[in-house]
Every structure is written in structure tokens, then in C-alpha cells.
Design a protein around this motif. Structure first.
Motif: not given
Length: 291
Positions: A198-215
């Protein structure tokens, strides 16, 4: 028949998107852990402090002046805070007993610090930078050497800080995620009992809400040249020993002062399960590189 069938499909897709968006939102809005104890309960006087990050957030913390010119900054993990009894309280007490000053604070969106969203290792680097700048400005005589001890997300930020913050001289990284995609997927199962795919689909929303980059700290294996102690647990469901070992082996090619300690513990629980060994290992490392 086609009309109702398509309507059902559209409805199910909408429900699925709404669900993964909700999960993504909850992942970057961790609950705030605030407890009643203070360093006074450990036998040490302290000062409540606040300092501001370069992106305008006020962070809350404790300054514990132990009469040294050397300061250690302990860094908590995702969903925790400076009050976390599993590892922050014993780490703060240990560092104080060792004679260091301690600057403990809550990362953004945790504890009493400002911020709506965590970026799980991205903008948290700004938080550490703000802590270091506050120490240098308000207590320059206490900043002769500055070390970090980080757990999980805090361990990620410790690794980044060694590469990007000049004043940090060394660091301990306990249970550091090396690939945020892998750890994030495992975290869905660990924290929410949801399937990893499910993370594949959740991940875009975590970036959308937080505005953070992947580290992904593994990318820093070719950049860290300061003393670093890595701690990995064989029973860790979030971070695999093999991932930490890959960082260690890569970093060792450019960093003669990187160490790897593998234990039988789950995530960030070596201190709880083997407190005397942890204190001996970390204490020896800090005495060698901080003094």
C-alpha cells in the motif's frame, strides 16, 4: 449494466484514493508525545529553551548545562519526543552522568515544537542546524565539541548532519533507516498493520501534505567522513541489518572512523535490552571523539 458497473468501479476507486490519502496524512501528522518528567527528576537543573529554524518554526527543548565545554544533542525518532522513556530519558541521563552538557529538543511536529507535518529526515536537518546555531550563539564556550546520538529518524538526521553541518564532530546512529521506501513500507505494517504494498499509493500523499523530499541515508555513504557509530538490531522489523551493513562497507572506503555494532535487538531497543553494553560502547565512542 455497464453504467452501474462503472459507477461501482468509480466509487471503489474514490474510496481507495480517499483511504490512502488519509493514511498518508496520518503518517506525516504523528501524535505528540508530551510527559511530565524533566531533567530535574534526574537530578540536574535545566532551562526550557526555544530556537527558530531557518524556515520559521519555533522548536522547544531543554538546555542542561553540566559545566563542560562539550555538548551532546540526542535526537529522537518518528512519533517520539525528548520525553520518550524507551530511549530518550535513559540516553539523556547517561550523557549527563558522563559529564556532557545536553541539548534535547523536539523535532518539528513532535512534542511541544511547532510544525504541522514531519518530513521524516528531510527538513529535520534544519532543526539540528538551528539547535547548533542556538548553542553557538548563546553558549559559545559550551560548543567546543558537539556530538549527536540519534535513534531511527534521529539516526538518519545524525548521518546527514555529519555530512552537512560543519560543527558536528561525530555521531551515534542507532537503527538508522537506509532506504526510506523500504522502511516506509515496513512501517505501514509495523505502525498500522496495513500491507506493505500500500505504501506505493500512500507515498505521493505523504510528500503532498508534508512538502518534504525523499531522504535515503544510504546515499550519504560516500559523503560522511567523520567518526560514526552505527547500531543495528537483527530483530529489527523496520531496518534490516544488511542495509546498515551496506552503508558501513561503502562508508568504510572513505571513512576509517566508522564502526558497526550488530545486536540481537528489535528497532531502537538495544539500550533497553542491553543497557550496560550500550552505555559502554557509546560511552567509549564519545570519549574517544568528543573527549
Amino acid at each position: 449494466m455497464i453504467g452501474p458497473f462503472l459507477s461501482i468501479i468509480v466509487f471503489l476507486v474514490f474510496v481507495f484514493i480517499a483511504f490512502v490519502a488519509f493514511v498518508g496524512y496520518k503518517m506525516v501528522r504523528p501524535p505528540r508525545l508530551i510527559e511530565e518528567w524533566t531533567p530535574k527528576d534526574l537530578g540536574f537543573d535545566y532551562e526550557d529553551v526555544t530556537f527558530e529554524t531557518e524556515d520559521g518554526l519555533k522548536l522547544s527543548g531543554w538546555w542542561i548545562d553540566n559545566g563542560s565545554d562539550k555538548t551532546i544533542i540526542p535526537l529522537h525518532g518518528y512519533t517520539a519526543s525528548r520525553w520518550y522513556s524507551l530511549y530518550m530519558r535513559p540516553t539523556i541521563e547517561f550523557l549527563l552522568r558522563e559529564g556532557y552538557n545536553v541539548l534535547a529538543f523536539d523535532f518539528r511536529a513532535h512534542g511541544k515544537s511547532e510544525g504541522k507535518y514531519t518530513t521524516v529526515g528531510d527538513r529535520e536537518l534544519l532543526d539540528v542546524r538551528a539547535a547548533v546555531e542556538w548553542l553557538k550563539k548563546t553558549h559559545p564556550e559550551k560548543a567546543g565539541k558537539i556530538g549527536l546520538t540519534g535513534f531511527s529518524m534521529g539516526a538518519m538526521v545524525t548521518i546527514r548532519s555529519l555530512a552537512e553541518i560543519e560543527e558536528v564532530c561525530c555521531g551515534v546512529a542507532d537503527s538508522p533507516p537506509m532506504d526510506l521506501d523500504r522502511t516506509g513500507a515496513r512501517g505501514l505494517k509495523y505502525f498500522a498493520n496495513l500491507p506493505e504494498w500500500l505504501y506505493l499509493f500512500v507515498k505521493p500523499f505523504t510528500k503532498l501534505f508534508s512538502g518534504g523530499k525523499e531522504i535515503h541515508p544510504i546515499e550519504y555513504a560516500d559523503r560522511v567522513k567523520k567518526p560514526l557509530l552505527l547500531i543495528a538490531g537483527e530483530k529489527d522489523p523496520l531496518v534490516k541489518v544488511e542495509e546498515v551493513r551496506e552503508f558501513y562497507e561503502r562508508n568504510g572506503k572513505i571513512n576509517p572512523n566508522v564502526e558497526l555494532w550488530i545486536t540481537d535487538a528489535p528497532h531502537v531497543r538495544t539500550l533497553k535490552l542491553h543497557p550496560e553494553e550500550w552505555k559502554a560502547k557509546v560511552g567509549e565512542f564519545l570519549r574517544k571523539w568528543v573527549g
